[in-house]
Design a protein around this motif. Sequence first.
Motif, PDB file in Angstrom:
ATOM      1  N   SER A 105       0.777  -1.229  -0.110  1.00  0.00           N
ATOM      2  CA  SER A 105      -0.005  -0.017  -0.032  1.00  0.00           C
ATOM      3  C   SER A 105       0.907   1.166  -0.151  1.00  0.00           C
ATOM      4  CB  SER A 105      -1.014  -0.015   1.270  1.00  0.00           C
ATOM      5  OG  SER A 105      -0.274   0.259   2.475  1.00  0.00           O
ATOM      6  N   PHE A 106       2.302   1.011   0.233  1.00  0.00           N
ATOM      7  CA  PHE A 106       3.052   2.109   0.071  1.00  0.00           C
ATOM      8  C   PHE A 106       4.077   2.269  -0.920  1.00  0.00           C
ATOM      9  CE2 PHE A 106       1.960   1.531   4.757  1.00  0.00           C
ATOM     10  CZ  PHE A 106       1.586   2.921   5.173  1.00  0.00           C
ATOM     11  N   ASN A 107       3.712   1.401  -1.973  1.00  0.00           N
ATOM     12  CA  ASN A 107       4.481   1.521  -3.331  1.00  0.00           C
ATOM     13  C   ASN A 107       4.276   2.496  -3.961  1.00  0.00           C
ATOM     14  OD1 ASN A 107       5.873   0.427  -5.070  1.00  0.00           O
ATOM     15  ND2 ASN A 107       4.385  -1.323  -5.802  1.00  0.00           N
ATOM     16  N   ALA A 108       5.048   3.048  -4.671  1.00  0.00           N
ATOM     17  CA  ALA A 108       5.087   4.366  -5.523  1.00  0.00           C
ATOM     18  C   ALA A 108       4.623   3.864  -6.788  1.00  0.00           C
ATOM     19  CB  ALA A 108       6.454   5.147  -5.538  1.00  0.00           C
ATOM     20  N   SER A 109       4.774   2.656  -7.411  1.00  0.00           N
ATOM     21  CA  SER A 109       4.572   2.172  -8.534  1.00  0.00           C
ATOM     22  C   SER A 109       2.869   1.990  -8.722  1.00  0.00           C
ATOM     23  CB  SER A 109       5.500   0.892  -8.873  1.00  0.00           C
ATOM     24  OG  SER A 109       4.837   0.266 -10.148  1.00  0.00           O
ATOM     25  N   ARG A 110       2.674   2.221  -9.806  1.00  0.00           N
ATOM     26  CA  ARG A 110       1.153   1.983 -10.408  1.00  0.00           C
ATOM     27  C   ARG A 110       0.942   0.558 -10.420  1.00  0.00           C
ATOM     28  NH1 ARG A 110      -2.929   4.766 -11.760  1.00  0.00           N
ATOM     29  NH2 ARG A 110      -1.719   6.980 -11.602  1.00  0.00           N
ATOM     30  N   LEU A 111       1.931  -0.143 -10.783  1.00  0.00           N
ATOM     31  CA  LEU A 111       1.924  -1.608 -10.928  1.00  0.00           C
ATOM     32  C   LEU A 111       2.033  -2.184  -9.543  1.00  0.00           C
ATOM     33  CD1 LEU A 111       4.080  -2.109 -14.012  1.00  0.00           C
ATOM     34  CD2 LEU A 111       1.600  -1.971 -14.046  1.00  0.00           C
ATOM     35  N   VAL A 112       1.007  -2.989  -9.051  1.00  0.00           N
ATOM     36  CA  VAL A 112       1.043  -3.681  -7.459  1.00  0.00           C
ATOM     37  C   VAL A 112       2.142  -4.572  -7.624  1.00  0.00           C
ATOM     38  CG1 VAL A 112      -1.295  -3.037  -7.102  1.00  0.00           C
ATOM     39  CG2 VAL A 112      -0.935  -5.177  -8.254  1.00  0.00           C
ATOM     40  N   THR A 113       2.495  -5.219  -8.808  1.00  0.00           N
ATOM     41  CA  THR A 113       3.663  -6.403  -8.533  1.00  0.00           C
ATOM     42  C   THR A 113       4.897  -6.024  -8.540  1.00  0.00           C
ATOM     43  OG1 THR A 113       3.309  -6.684 -10.965  1.00  0.00           O
ATOM     44  CG2 THR A 113       1.888  -7.940  -9.368  1.00  0.00           C
ATOM     45  N   VAL A 114       5.304  -4.640  -8.867  1.00  0.00           N
ATOM     46  CA  VAL A 114       6.580  -3.942  -9.062  1.00  0.00           C
ATOM     47  C   VAL A 114       6.745  -3.072  -8.045  1.00  0.00           C
ATOM     48  CG1 VAL A 114       8.090  -2.750 -10.557  1.00  0.00           C
ATOM     49  CG2 VAL A 114       6.396  -4.315 -11.517  1.00  0.00           C
TER      50      VAL A 114
END
Length: 271
Positions: free
Chosen positions: A34-43
């Motif tokens: 949920s704190f991932n900066a990427s728009r892709l949830v797997t990257v």
Amino acid sequence: MASSLKKLSAFNMTSLVLGLAFLYLPIVILVIYSFNASRLVTVWGGWSTRWYSEFFNDRAMLDAAWMSLRVGAVSASAATLLGTLAAVALSRGEGLRGRTLFSGMLYAPLVMPEVITGLSLLLLFVAIDAERGFWTVTIAHTTLTMCFVATVVQSRLSTLDRSLEEAAMDLGCDPAAAFVAVTLPLILPAIAAGWMLAFALSLDDLVIASFTTGPGSTTLPIRIYSEVRLGVKPEINAICTLIIGGIAAVIVAASFASKLSSARGESAAPL
């Protein structure tokens, strides 16, 4: 003996770690992503809180969350009231005619598939020409969760000493006053636990709500499901993380309140 206890302890520890990993590792991964900066949830693209900002700027998602909170609060309160009354009737009405039938009808939603419950409620609302919306979803969730509250409260009532109420009535209380003054404070933790369980079940429900909702009354699970069908967005991870945090805070607060109540009861007990 010491070596066998050590082996048993190692086995128990391994089982505990594997069990906790099976239960909570997916949740931990969801919170991290949920704190991932990427728009892709797997990257993984670095740490960012952009998706929390996206959620608070998403009017449709906020409306769905507010709808779920309102439905959950009202249905949990109604289910707690009705479930507590039903539990008292079942635990105190040993000679009640039709008690077995009433008990079976009360606990039927526990084993009834939600699809059947949702479809039957939909047919009922259509038959009485009720406009589907907030109140139909609330009634449906009250029907679903009332049996869970009754189960929790009845289990607590079955362990109480009836002589406490009888002593209060011997001192001049009528049955209603004895119940309010003696029994109700003792079963209050069970009632609170039943309310929280009913609220969580209402907040989580997708199947029954999908049958009984209408235009303009979309709940959060339905909204999330409609979004997931088009692909998982990091914003959904942020929403789920907020829900997990809220539930964890409620559980911690309830645990502290229960310990405080137990401590007060022990300090007030005669030596």
